[in-house]
Design a protein around this motif. Structure first.
Motif, PDB file in Angstrom:
ATOM      1  N   ASP A  53      45.071  33.825  37.536  1.00 14.33           N
ATOM      2  CA  ASP A  53      46.156  34.752  37.208  1.00 14.33           C
ATOM      3  C   ASP A  53      45.929  35.405  35.850  1.00 14.33           C
ATOM      4  OD1 ASP A  53      47.430  34.194  39.582  1.00 14.33           O
ATOM      5  OD2 ASP A  53      48.794  32.711  38.698  1.00 14.33           O
ATOM      6  N   LEU A  54      45.505  34.636  34.878  1.00 14.76           N
ATOM      7  CA  LEU A  54      45.251  35.168  33.546  1.00 14.76           C
ATOM      8  C   LEU A  54      44.116  36.191  33.574  1.00 14.76           C
ATOM      9  CD1 LEU A  54      45.862  35.062  30.527  1.00 14.76           C
ATOM     10  CD2 LEU A  54      44.224  33.198  30.355  1.00 14.76           C
ATOM     11  N   GLU A  55      43.058  35.880  34.311  1.00 13.01           N
ATOM     12  CA  GLU A  55      41.921  36.799  34.408  1.00 13.01           C
ATOM     13  C   GLU A  55      42.351  38.100  35.068  1.00 13.01           C
ATOM     14  OE1 GLU A  55      38.400  38.731  35.848  1.00 13.01           O
ATOM     15  OE2 GLU A  55      39.774  37.730  37.206  1.00 13.01           O
ATOM     16  N   ARG A  56      43.197  38.028  36.097  1.00 15.86           N
ATOM     17  CA  ARG A  56      43.704  39.248  36.754  1.00 15.86           C
ATOM     18  C   ARG A  56      44.530  40.096  35.791  1.00 15.86           C
ATOM     19  NH1 ARG A  56      45.825  36.509  42.326  1.00 15.86           N
ATOM     20  NH2 ARG A  56      43.800  36.333  43.344  1.00 15.86           N
ATOM     21  N   GLN A  57      45.378  39.440  35.013  1.00 16.52           N
ATOM     22  CA  GLN A  57      46.199  40.174  34.047  1.00 16.52           C
ATOM     23  C   GLN A  57      45.329  40.853  33.002  1.00 16.52           C
ATOM     24  OE1 GLN A  57      48.991  37.373  32.473  1.00 16.52           O
ATOM     25  NE2 GLN A  57      50.184  37.279  34.358  1.00 16.52           N
ATOM     26  N   LEU A  58      44.321  40.156  32.513  1.00 25.07           N
ATOM     27  CA  LEU A  58      43.425  40.749  31.522  1.00 25.07           C
ATOM     28  C   LEU A  58      42.651  41.923  32.095  1.00 25.07           C
ATOM     29  CD1 LEU A  58      42.066  37.530  29.799  1.00 25.07           C
ATOM     30  CD2 LEU A  58      43.630  39.210  28.826  1.00 25.07           C
ATOM     31  N   ARG A  59      42.242  41.800  33.341  1.00 24.17           N
ATOM     32  CA  ARG A  59      41.496  42.878  33.989  1.00 24.17           C
ATOM     33  C   ARG A  59      42.357  44.119  34.177  1.00 24.17           C
ATOM     34  NH1 ARG A  59      40.266  42.096  39.585  1.00 24.17           N
ATOM     35  NH2 ARG A  59      40.542  39.903  39.084  1.00 24.17           N
ATOM     36  N   GLU A  60      43.656  43.938  34.457  1.00 25.48           N
ATOM     37  CA  GLU A  60      44.575  45.058  34.649  1.00 25.48           C
ATOM     38  C   GLU A  60      44.802  45.824  33.367  1.00 25.48           C
ATOM     39  OE1 GLU A  60      48.179  43.543  36.269  1.00 25.48           O
ATOM     40  OE2 GLU A  60      47.279  43.042  38.200  1.00 25.48           O
ATOM     41  N   HIS A  61      44.752  45.152  32.228  1.00 24.46           N
ATOM     42  CA  HIS A  61      45.078  45.796  30.961  1.00 24.46           C
ATOM     43  C   HIS A  61      43.866  46.335  30.230  1.00 24.46           C
ATOM     44  CE1 HIS A  61      48.831  43.646  31.706  1.00 24.46           C
ATOM     45  NE2 HIS A  61      49.371  44.616  30.990  1.00 24.46           N
ATOM     46  N   GLN A  62      42.754  46.429  30.889  1.00 27.68           N
ATOM     47  CA  GLN A  62      41.566  46.967  30.211  1.00 27.68           C
ATOM     48  C   GLN A  62      41.545  48.461  30.249  1.00 27.68           C
ATOM     49  OE1 GLN A  62      38.087  45.164  31.860  1.00 27.68           O
ATOM     50  NE2 GLN A  62      38.284  43.376  30.583  1.00 27.68           N
TER      51      GLN A  62
END
Length: 62
Positions: A53-62
């Motif tokens: 979940d954290l990795e998905r959130q970080l990927r969305e905010h790039q």
């Protein structure tokens, strides 16, 4: 003499590797009787899901 670090490219994404890791932990936990070891495996699987979940959130905010 300088030691060289062995490097290689991952063929699967981090998300896929974490998902597989979590699934393997859950399968292993299903084979264990209730107790500390099983709880530990389930906690590690939960932590892997949180990392996904954290990795998905970080990927969305790039």
């Amino acid at each position: 003499m300088i030691k060289r670090r062995r490097r290689f490219r991952q063929t699967d994404s981090l998300e896929a590797r974490l998902a597989q890791f979590a699934m393997n932990l859950r399968e292993e936990a299903d084979q264990k009787p209730p107790g500390q070891e099983r709880n530990s495996l389930l906690k590690r699987a939960y932590n892997a899901d949180q990392a996904i979940d954290l990795e998905r959130q970080l990927r969305e905010h790039q």
